[in-house]
Scaffold this motif. Structure first.
Motif, short mmCIF file in Angstrom:
data_model
loop_
_atom_site.label_atom_id
_atom_site.label_comp_id
_atom_site.label_asym_id
_atom_site.label_seq_id
_atom_site.Cartn_x
_atom_site.Cartn_y
_atom_site.Cartn_z
N MET A 1 18.66 57.39 -9.43
CA MET A 1 19.48 56.76 -8.39
C MET A 1 20.53 55.90 -9.06
N ASN A 2 21.77 56.10 -8.75
CA ASN A 2 22.84 55.29 -9.32
C ASN A 2 23.66 54.67 -8.20
N THR A 3 24.06 53.45 -8.39
CA THR A 3 24.95 52.80 -7.45
C THR A 3 25.79 51.80 -8.20
N ALA A 4 27.03 51.65 -7.77
CA ALA A 4 27.92 50.72 -8.45
C ALA A 4 27.79 49.30 -7.91
N ARG A 27 15.66 49.44 -3.81
CA ARG A 27 16.59 49.66 -2.70
C ARG A 27 17.94 50.19 -3.19
N GLY A 28 18.06 50.44 -4.50
CA GLY A 28 19.25 51.10 -5.02
C GLY A 28 20.28 50.22 -5.68
N TYR A 29 20.00 48.93 -5.80
CA TYR A 29 20.96 48.03 -6.43
C TYR A 29 20.75 47.98 -7.94
N GLU A 30 21.83 47.72 -8.65
CA GLU A 30 21.73 47.37 -10.06
C GLU A 30 21.62 45.84 -10.11
N VAL A 31 20.63 45.34 -10.85
CA VAL A 31 20.36 43.90 -10.84
C VAL A 31 20.43 43.32 -12.25
N VAL A 32 21.19 42.23 -12.40
CA VAL A 32 21.18 41.44 -13.63
C VAL A 32 20.39 40.17 -13.31
N TRP A 33 19.24 40.01 -13.96
CA TRP A 33 18.37 38.87 -13.68
C TRP A 33 18.47 37.85 -14.82
N LEU A 34 18.94 36.65 -14.48
CA LEU A 34 19.01 35.55 -15.44
C LEU A 34 17.97 34.50 -15.07
N LYS A 35 17.40 33.85 -16.10
CA LYS A 35 16.39 32.81 -15.86
C LYS A 35 17.01 31.42 -15.77
N ASN A 36 18.30 31.30 -16.10
CA ASN A 36 19.02 30.03 -15.95
C ASN A 36 20.49 30.35 -15.72
N ARG A 166 17.16 53.17 3.47
CA ARG A 166 16.97 51.73 3.65
C ARG A 166 15.65 51.27 3.06
N HIS A 167 14.69 52.19 2.93
CA HIS A 167 13.39 51.87 2.36
C HIS A 167 13.18 52.68 1.08
N LEU A 168 14.22 52.67 0.26
CA LEU A 168 14.24 53.48 -0.96
C LEU A 168 13.02 53.22 -1.83
N GLY A 169 12.36 54.30 -2.24
CA GLY A 169 11.21 54.20 -3.12
C GLY A 169 9.90 53.92 -2.40
N GLN A 170 9.98 53.57 -1.12
CA GLN A 170 8.78 53.24 -0.37
C GLN A 170 8.29 54.47 0.41
N ILE A 171 6.98 54.63 0.47
CA ILE A 171 6.39 55.72 1.27
C ILE A 171 6.36 55.27 2.73
N ILE A 217 4.80 63.10 1.05
CA ILE A 217 3.55 62.50 0.59
C ILE A 217 2.47 63.04 1.52
N ARG A 218 1.74 64.01 1.03
CA ARG A 218 0.84 64.77 1.88
C ARG A 218 -0.15 63.87 2.63
N GLY A 219 -0.20 64.10 3.93
CA GLY A 219 -1.11 63.36 4.78
C GLY A 219 -0.64 61.98 5.17
N VAL A 220 0.54 61.56 4.66
CA VAL A 220 1.05 60.22 4.95
C VAL A 220 2.43 60.28 5.58
N GLY A 221 3.42 60.75 4.82
CA GLY A 221 4.78 60.75 5.32
C GLY A 221 5.78 61.20 4.27
N TYR A 222 6.86 60.44 4.11
CA TYR A 222 7.95 60.85 3.22
C TYR A 222 8.53 59.64 2.50
N ARG A 223 9.27 59.93 1.42
CA ARG A 223 10.03 58.89 0.75
C ARG A 223 11.17 59.51 -0.03
N ILE A 224 12.17 58.69 -0.31
CA ILE A 224 13.21 59.04 -1.27
C ILE A 224 12.94 58.22 -2.52
N LYS A 225 12.74 58.90 -3.62
CA LYS A 225 12.41 58.19 -4.86
C LYS A 225 13.59 57.36 -5.35
N ALA A 226 13.28 56.16 -5.88
CA ALA A 226 14.31 55.29 -6.45
C ALA A 226 14.76 55.84 -7.78
#
Length: 226
Positions: A1-4, A27-36, A166-171, A217-226
């Motif tokens: 999954m790529n997004t700008a 959810r498809g975002y690119e994230v830069v995580w800083l601790k400060n 909207r629920h990317l990666g979630q079953i 996802i057999r017996g449960v539902g569907y998802r789009i993988k992240a």
């Protein structure tokens, strides 16, 4: 999954930071995580939105946020804080575009991020890229990158696709998808959703018999993988 669409997330709490970072990436975002906030100005130059905690080591979030706004006035800032006093909120909203009090649900954070990005047109400018598709969510358009042609989906097909994105990666269960799209109770054994998924795959998958975008996802539902 790529997004700008790139988010700058500044949070020193490792537990909170880890799950927020993971959830936003799913959810498809690119994230830069800083601790400060030391590198905030440098990293913000390439980001479309900042999620900023108030309590940080060194420079506090209020100071970091004010500096970011002076440097890049049109950059949306979402403040996070465990402090719920009206004075803190008013101080934050002097420069921030929104203010969310901890603890919060990941869906609420994602919804607020989405609103701020739409406000500045970031979603319009940057389509969501998944496999061979480009999805222009604001315009309800899906384009095949390999041919450059728009894929024409029915209203229900697009609603199903958009809900899974909207629920990317979630079953998501069949019940959740059906009730969100049709707005009526799901009853076990109803094949309506399955039929719509099949026709949707015929339009968006390169090989509908071996789907790579919408996973069953057999017996449960569907998802789009992240």
């Amino acid at each position: 999954m790529n997004t700008a669409i790139k988010l700058l997330y500044i949070e020193d709490d490792l537990e909170i930071g880890s799950w927020v970072n993971e959830d936003l990436r799913k959810r498809g975002y690119e994230v830069v995580w800083l601790k400060n906030g030391d590198q905030a100005l440098a990293e913000a130059a390439s980001c479309q939105l900042v999620i900023l905690d108030v309590m940080l080591p060194g420079l506090d979030g209020f100071t970091v946020g004010q500096r970011l706004k002076r440097s890049k006035a049109d950059l949306p800032i979402l403040m996070l804080s465990a402090r719920s006093s009206i004075d803190d909120k008013l101080q934050g909203l002097q420069f921030a575009d929104d203010y969310l009090t901890k603890p919060f649900h990941p869906d609420e954070l994602a919804a607020r991020v989405d609103v701020l990005l739409r406000r500045v047109g970031a979603h319009d400018a940057q389509p969501l890229a998944i496999k061979h598709l480009l999805v222009y969510q604001q315009e309800n358009r899906v384009v095949d990158q390999t041919t450059g042609e728009e894929i024409m989906l029915t209203g229900k097909q697009y609603q199903i696709f958009h809900y899974l994105l909207r629920h990317l990666g979630q079953i998501m269960t069949k019940e959740q998808i059906y009730e969100a799209v049709w707005d009526e109770p799901y009853w076990d054994g109803d094949k309506t959703l399955m039929v719509h998924i099949r026709y949707l795959r015929e339009k968006i998958e390169q090989d509908p018999a071996n789907p790579e975008i919408i996973e069953t996802i057999r017996g449960v539902g569907y998802r789009i993988k992240a």
